[in-house]
Design an enzyme around this catalytic site. Structure first.
Site, mmCIF file in Angstrom:
data_model
loop_
_atom_site.group_PDB
_atom_site.id
_atom_site.type_symbol
_atom_site.label_atom_id
_atom_site.label_comp_id
_atom_site.label_asym_id
_atom_site.label_seq_id
_atom_site.Cartn_x
_atom_site.Cartn_y
_atom_site.Cartn_z
ATOM 1 N N GLY A 124 0.814 -1.194 0.000
ATOM 2 C CA GLY A 124 0.000 0.000 0.000
ATOM 3 C C GLY A 124 0.853 1.252 0.000
ATOM 4 O O GLY A 124 0.365 2.333 0.330
ATOM 5 N N GLU A 162 4.943 -6.702 0.916
ATOM 6 C CA GLU A 162 4.661 -7.158 -0.454
ATOM 7 C C GLU A 162 4.486 -5.985 -1.402
ATOM 8 O O GLU A 162 3.388 -5.758 -1.933
ATOM 9 C CB GLU A 162 3.359 -7.970 -0.464
ATOM 10 C CG GLU A 162 3.354 -9.165 0.437
ATOM 11 C CD GLU A 162 1.949 -9.641 0.751
ATOM 12 O OE1 GLU A 162 0.976 -8.898 0.521
ATOM 13 O OE2 GLU A 162 1.828 -10.766 1.217
ATOM 14 N N GLY A 206 4.274 -3.822 -4.659
ATOM 15 C CA GLY A 206 4.149 -3.985 -6.110
ATOM 16 C C GLY A 206 4.463 -2.659 -6.760
ATOM 17 O O GLY A 206 5.560 -2.384 -7.250
ATOM 18 N N TYR A 237 -10.175 3.004 -12.668
ATOM 19 C CA TYR A 237 -10.299 3.598 -11.337
ATOM 20 C C TYR A 237 -9.711 4.998 -11.223
ATOM 21 O O TYR A 237 -9.241 5.401 -10.161
ATOM 22 C CB TYR A 237 -9.806 2.667 -10.221
ATOM 23 C CG TYR A 237 -8.530 1.883 -10.454
ATOM 24 C CD1 TYR A 237 -7.327 2.513 -10.673
ATOM 25 C CD2 TYR A 237 -8.549 0.482 -10.403
ATOM 26 C CE1 TYR A 237 -6.155 1.778 -10.839
ATOM 27 C CE2 TYR A 237 -7.389 -0.263 -10.580
ATOM 28 C CZ TYR A 237 -6.198 0.393 -10.791
ATOM 29 O OH TYR A 237 -5.050 -0.341 -10.962
ATOM 30 N N CYS A 276 -13.557 2.118 -29.662
ATOM 31 C CA CYS A 276 -14.895 2.621 -29.965
ATOM 32 C C CYS A 276 -15.764 2.645 -28.712
ATOM 33 O O CYS A 276 -16.822 2.019 -28.627
ATOM 34 C CB CYS A 276 -15.517 1.796 -31.071
ATOM 35 S SG CYS A 276 -14.577 2.021 -32.589
ATOM 36 N N TYR A 292 0.484 -2.409 -12.964
ATOM 37 C CA TYR A 292 -0.932 -2.596 -13.317
ATOM 38 C C TYR A 292 -1.290 -1.971 -14.666
ATOM 39 O O TYR A 292 -2.416 -1.510 -14.845
ATOM 40 C CB TYR A 292 -1.846 -2.054 -12.214
ATOM 41 C CG TYR A 292 -1.485 -2.608 -10.853
ATOM 42 C CD1 TYR A 292 -1.738 -3.946 -10.549
ATOM 43 C CD2 TYR A 292 -0.837 -1.829 -9.900
ATOM 44 C CE1 TYR A 292 -1.367 -4.470 -9.329
ATOM 45 C CE2 TYR A 292 -0.461 -2.350 -8.679
ATOM 46 C CZ TYR A 292 -0.737 -3.674 -8.395
ATOM 47 O OH TYR A 292 -0.365 -4.189 -7.194
HETATM 48 C C1 LIG Z 1 -1.785 -6.363 -5.029
HETATM 49 C C2 LIG Z 1 -1.238 -6.793 -3.746
HETATM 50 C C3 LIG Z 1 -0.073 -6.212 -3.237
HETATM 51 C C4 LIG Z 1 0.656 -5.077 -3.917
HETATM 52 O O1 LIG Z 1 0.029 -3.844 -3.746
HETATM 53 P P1 LIG Z 1 0.726 -2.500 -4.277
HETATM 54 O O2 LIG Z 1 -0.221 -1.440 -3.955
HETATM 55 O O3 LIG Z 1 0.957 -2.651 -5.744
HETATM 56 O O4 LIG Z 1 2.025 -2.371 -3.574
HETATM 57 C C5 LIG Z 1 0.405 -6.716 -2.037
HETATM 58 N N1 LIG Z 1 -0.215 -7.722 -1.372
HETATM 59 C C6 LIG Z 1 -1.347 -8.302 -1.838
HETATM 60 C C7 LIG Z 1 -1.977 -9.392 -1.080
HETATM 61 C C8 LIG Z 1 -1.893 -7.844 -3.038
HETATM 62 O O5 LIG Z 1 -3.026 -8.418 -3.477
#
Ligand SMILES: *Cc1c(COP(=O)(O)O)cnc(C)c1O
Length: 411
Positions: free
Chosen positions: A218, A259, A261, A302, A328, A356
């Site tokens: 997050g 985690e 991303g 979003y 379209c 994403y």
């Molecule tokens: C998508 C996801 C993340 C990564 O979230 P980011 O906002 O891209 O850092 C981490 N943990 C879980 C379980 C997710 O589903």
């Protein structure tokens, strides 16, 4: 990345193209590890779904990260990229018991986020250690579409269900080795996030055999110059202190896991596409690009903001444009954006296109999904070819003309 390098890649590509800057991924990874350097056992599992190209995965592995996966296919991708199963965590939502069993057999850490599957899995495999995903009901972010910790969320096991959870773990004699939360996609307020971690620590005290606590992700990245971002350094400092004192109280050294991303790959990515048409209407100037939400859907899905720059004419006089696609349906990438004057045939770069974006691309309007380029040490490496017409027909089955004609007659 330098404008000139992006322009050269755009001009040489067959169509729209994604570019990822290796150095930027590395710099973000180092920021994270530095922020938490006060923790003895630290682990980052990169969230595969943000950007899943095998070469990117290999690179992220070389930096020292593990993987966070949400489907068995992502697990298989990770294994194909060379990740050891012990460095992969599986954090799905609402998948079948069967899929969880298959992943567990591969030696990957399982994370379960509902009591039904927990009870079934624990009854069948009490010997397999399992992590549990807790929903602390804390809204860490502002956008309810990407915030997954609140009361109505489908994610995680509610903290109010801990008594039921404990009954299941006692009855099945299963071992809980990790506690996990993933509260949402944009941490704007560190204190709110820290409040959620307190809830997780309280929950953790119920389990005597933990080896890690996973705080999900997050981390917010900036989308425009001056945009707010999660202050990783401050979060690192504050959480490290809380985590270390929790370990002391718990009586054992645990691993702190995250985690990330978006934080690792968002800003490393650029999406490059050509302007097909500049169209003036009575109210707006549209720059219509050779792409659409088939390639980059986040703004339409979003409302995400991607800064758009004209890499062909970066020093041109700025004017206001609505940048739209060729699909379209309404596919506005950005309205009323100030961009250096655009002429037809010029190239635009969309920023924050690492996370994403390509992974959500589709073949809508029977278009090809774009190529991907990995920019390493000032050199462009092709890591995915643009699709071709064969890809559009792949897996389609053309019925015999006689069958089709027969159907037409009976209809
Ligand atoms: C998508 C996801 C993340 C990564 O979230 P980011 O906002 O891209 O850092 C981490 N943990 C879980 C379980 C997710 O589903």
């Amino acid at each position: 990345m330098e404008n000139a390098a992006l322009l050269q890649i755009a001009q040489q590509a067959e169509g729209p193209v994604y570019v990822y800057d290796a150095n930027r991924i590395k710099a973000q990874y180092e920021r994270l590890t530095n922020a938490f350097s006060g923790v003895n056992q630290l682990r980052f599992h990169y969230a595969t779904k943000a950007l899943n190209n095998i070469s990117i995965l290999k690179y992220i592995q070389s930096l020292g990260a593990g993987l966070d996966t949400v489907s068995i296919q992502e697990v298989q991708l990770g294994l194909a990229a060379g990740f050891d199963p012990s460095t992969i965590i599986f954090t799905p939502n609402g998948v079948s018991l069967n899929e969880i069993e298959e992943v567990a057999k591969l030696g990957v850490q399982i994370n379960i986020d509902n009591l039904s599957i927990l009870e079934q899995f624990g009854s069948k495999y009490p010997e397999v250690p399992v992590c549990i995903r807790i929903n602390p009901h804390v809204m860490a972010g502002g956008n309810s579409n990407i915030s997954v910790g609140h009361i109505d969320s489908k994610f995680g096991i509610s903290i109010h269900q801990i008594p039921h959870l404990l009954r299941i773990t006692e009855n099945t004699n299963m071992r809980i080795n990790g506690i996990h939360m993933h509260t949402g996609s944009d941490i704007l307020d560190i204190d709110v996030f820290l409040h959620a971690t307190e809830i997780l620590f309280e929950t953790a005290k119920n389990f005597k055999n933990l080896s890690f606590i996973d705080f999900g992700s997050g981390f917010k990245v900036p989308y425009t110059p001056g945009d707010i971002e999660t202050n990783i350094e401050e979060l690192g400092e504050k959480l490290t202190e809380k985590f270390n004192s929790f370990c002391q109280e718990y009586g054992r050294e645990l691993t702190l896991a995250f985690e990330p991303g978006k934080f690792l790959v968002s800003q490393a990515g650029y999406f490059l596409t050509k302007v097909n048409v500049v169209k003036q209407t009575t109210s707006t100037v549209f720059a219509q690009v050779d792409s659409g939400f088939n390639h980059l859907i986040r703004p339409m899905l979003y409302g995400s903001h991607h800064e758009i720059v004209n890499i062909s004419n970066p020093d041109g006089r700025e004017r206001f444009y609505s940048v739209v696609g060729y699909i379209c349906e309404t596919d506005t990438f950005g309205s009323n954006r100030k961009i250096a004057e655009i002429s037809e045939g010029e190239y635009l770069a969309f920023k924050n296109a690492g996370a994403y974006c390509q992974t959500m691309a589709s073949n809508y309007n029977s278009r090809y999904r774009p190529a991907e380029i990995f920019w390493i040490n000032n050199e462009a490496h092709l890591i995915r070819k643009q699709e071709n017409f064969e890809d559009i027909l792949r897996n389609q089955i053309e019925l015999d003309t006689a069958v089709i004609k027969g159907a037409a007659v009976s209809a």
